[in-house]
Design an enzyme around this catalytic site. Sequence first.
Site, PDB file in Angstrom:
ATOM      1  NE  ARG A 198     -10.957   2.889   4.872  1.00  0.00           N
ATOM      2  CZ  ARG A 198     -12.023   2.202   4.305  1.00  0.00           C
ATOM      3  NH1 ARG A 198     -13.439   2.319   5.011  1.00  0.00           N
ATOM      4  NH2 ARG A 198     -12.221   0.882   3.955  1.00  0.00           N
ATOM      5  NE  ARG A 208      -4.999   0.795   2.656  1.00  0.00           N
ATOM      6  CZ  ARG A 208      -5.575  -0.925   2.549  1.00  0.00           C
ATOM      7  NH1 ARG A 208      -4.916  -2.316   2.335  1.00  0.00           N
ATOM      8  NH2 ARG A 208      -6.430  -0.078   2.234  1.00  0.00           N
ATOM      9  NE  ARG A 224     -13.508  -2.325   7.077  1.00  0.00           N
ATOM     10  CZ  ARG A 224     -12.853  -1.948   5.750  1.00  0.00           C
ATOM     11  NH1 ARG A 224     -12.534  -2.928   4.743  1.00  0.00           N
ATOM     12  NH2 ARG A 224     -11.928  -1.803   5.475  1.00  0.00           N
ATOM     13  NE  ARG A 238     -17.118  -1.545   3.032  1.00  0.00           N
ATOM     14  CZ  ARG A 238     -16.056  -1.863   2.572  1.00  0.00           C
ATOM     15  NH1 ARG A 238     -15.091  -2.288   1.376  1.00  0.00           N
ATOM     16  NH2 ARG A 238     -14.704  -1.334   2.661  1.00  0.00           N
TER      17      ARG A 238
HETATM   18  P1  AMP Z   1      -8.469  -2.977   3.912  1.00  0.00           P
HETATM   19  O1  AMP Z   1      -9.466  -4.222   4.035  1.00  0.00           O
HETATM   20  O2  AMP Z   1      -7.373  -3.230   2.792  1.00  0.00           O
HETATM   21  O3  AMP Z   1      -9.071  -2.008   3.464  1.00  0.00           O
HETATM   22  O4  AMP Z   1      -7.908  -2.030   5.399  1.00  0.00           O
HETATM   23  C1  AMP Z   1      -7.837  -1.608   6.183  1.00  0.00           C
HETATM   24  C2  AMP Z   1      -7.664  -0.789   7.414  1.00  0.00           C
HETATM   25  O5  AMP Z   1      -6.102  -2.038   7.698  1.00  0.00           O
HETATM   26  C3  AMP Z   1      -6.900   0.579   6.082  1.00  0.00           C
HETATM   27  O6  AMP Z   1      -7.365   1.300   6.567  1.00  0.00           O
HETATM   28  C4  AMP Z   1      -5.308   0.039   7.588  1.00  0.00           C
HETATM   29  O7  AMP Z   1      -5.762   1.005   8.460  1.00  0.00           O
HETATM   30  C5  AMP Z   1      -4.438  -0.615   7.458  1.00  0.00           C
HETATM   31  N1  AMP Z   1      -3.869  -1.437   6.157  1.00  0.00           N
HETATM   32  C6  AMP Z   1      -4.262  -2.877   5.966  1.00  0.00           C
HETATM   33  N2  AMP Z   1      -3.161  -3.195   5.269  1.00  0.00           N
HETATM   34  C7  AMP Z   1      -2.884  -2.304   5.063  1.00  0.00           C
HETATM   35  C8  AMP Z   1      -1.016  -2.057   4.208  1.00  0.00           C
HETATM   36  N3  AMP Z   1      -0.664  -2.826   3.428  1.00  0.00           N
HETATM   37  N4  AMP Z   1      -0.247  -1.207   4.668  1.00  0.00           N
HETATM   38  C9  AMP Z   1      -0.536  -0.061   6.292  1.00  0.00           C
HETATM   39  N5  AMP Z   1      -1.702  -0.391   6.423  1.00  0.00           N
HETATM   40  C10 AMP Z   1      -2.708  -1.555   6.061  1.00  0.00           C
END
Ligand code: AMP
Length: 185
Positions: free
Chosen positions: A142, A88, A131, A127
């Site tokens: 985000r 990311r 969360r 959705r």
């Molecule tokens: P996601 O489910 O992929 O939308 O991730 C939810 C949250 O987890 C993100 O908003 C970040 O806070 C954290 N997160 C997930 N993957 C990463 C990553 N590769 N690097 C940094 N934070 C992450």
Amino acid sequence: MRIILFGPPGAGKGTQAKLIQKKFNIPQLSTGEMFRNAIKNQTPLGKKVKSIMDEGKLVPDDTVVDLVEEALDKPEFENGYILDGFPRTVPQAEAFDTLLKQHKKKLHSFLSLEVPEDELMRRILSRKEGRSDDTPEKVKTRLEVYNDETSPVLNYYKQKGIYKSIDGTGTIEEIFGRISAVLEK
Ligand code: AMP
């Protein structure tokens, strides 16, 4: 096959990763899910990342890279995986490259799910996954974090020649059809 499924929040990475896992029999690794589980189980990692995730910000690169490195060592990922939500940031992508080189492994595809921003907001707010980061204010953060820190990862992989753009609009089935066509080529 080693696949990165990339895209902004709300692009459908999680949904599509699960469909790829089922059809192509490749296990999915979602960093977001791993963090949510850690928070649910109140592990030291969960305690460390909870407030960061709740704000919609990114967990520090070192923490994410260590987690992914440890997870990918498991035998179930020996023959391939779909990464959902990682890398990311550009430093994460660089660290992942080093990891692949160390293990003499190659990436097959970097699939980029492309969806207009107003559609992303609409999808996330509709959705109902419960969360804590799916509120309008957190989604705005985000999306900003995506634009600032994550979108440069696209150029990183474009230069490597494995970038494939996928139209992420339409129904889940339509999008999955496009992904399947690319992976079956
Ligand atoms: P996601 O489910 O992929 O939308 O991730 C939810 C949250 O987890 C993100 O908003 C970040 O806070 C954290 N997160 C997930 N993957 C990463 C990553 N590769 N690097 C940094 N934070 C992450």
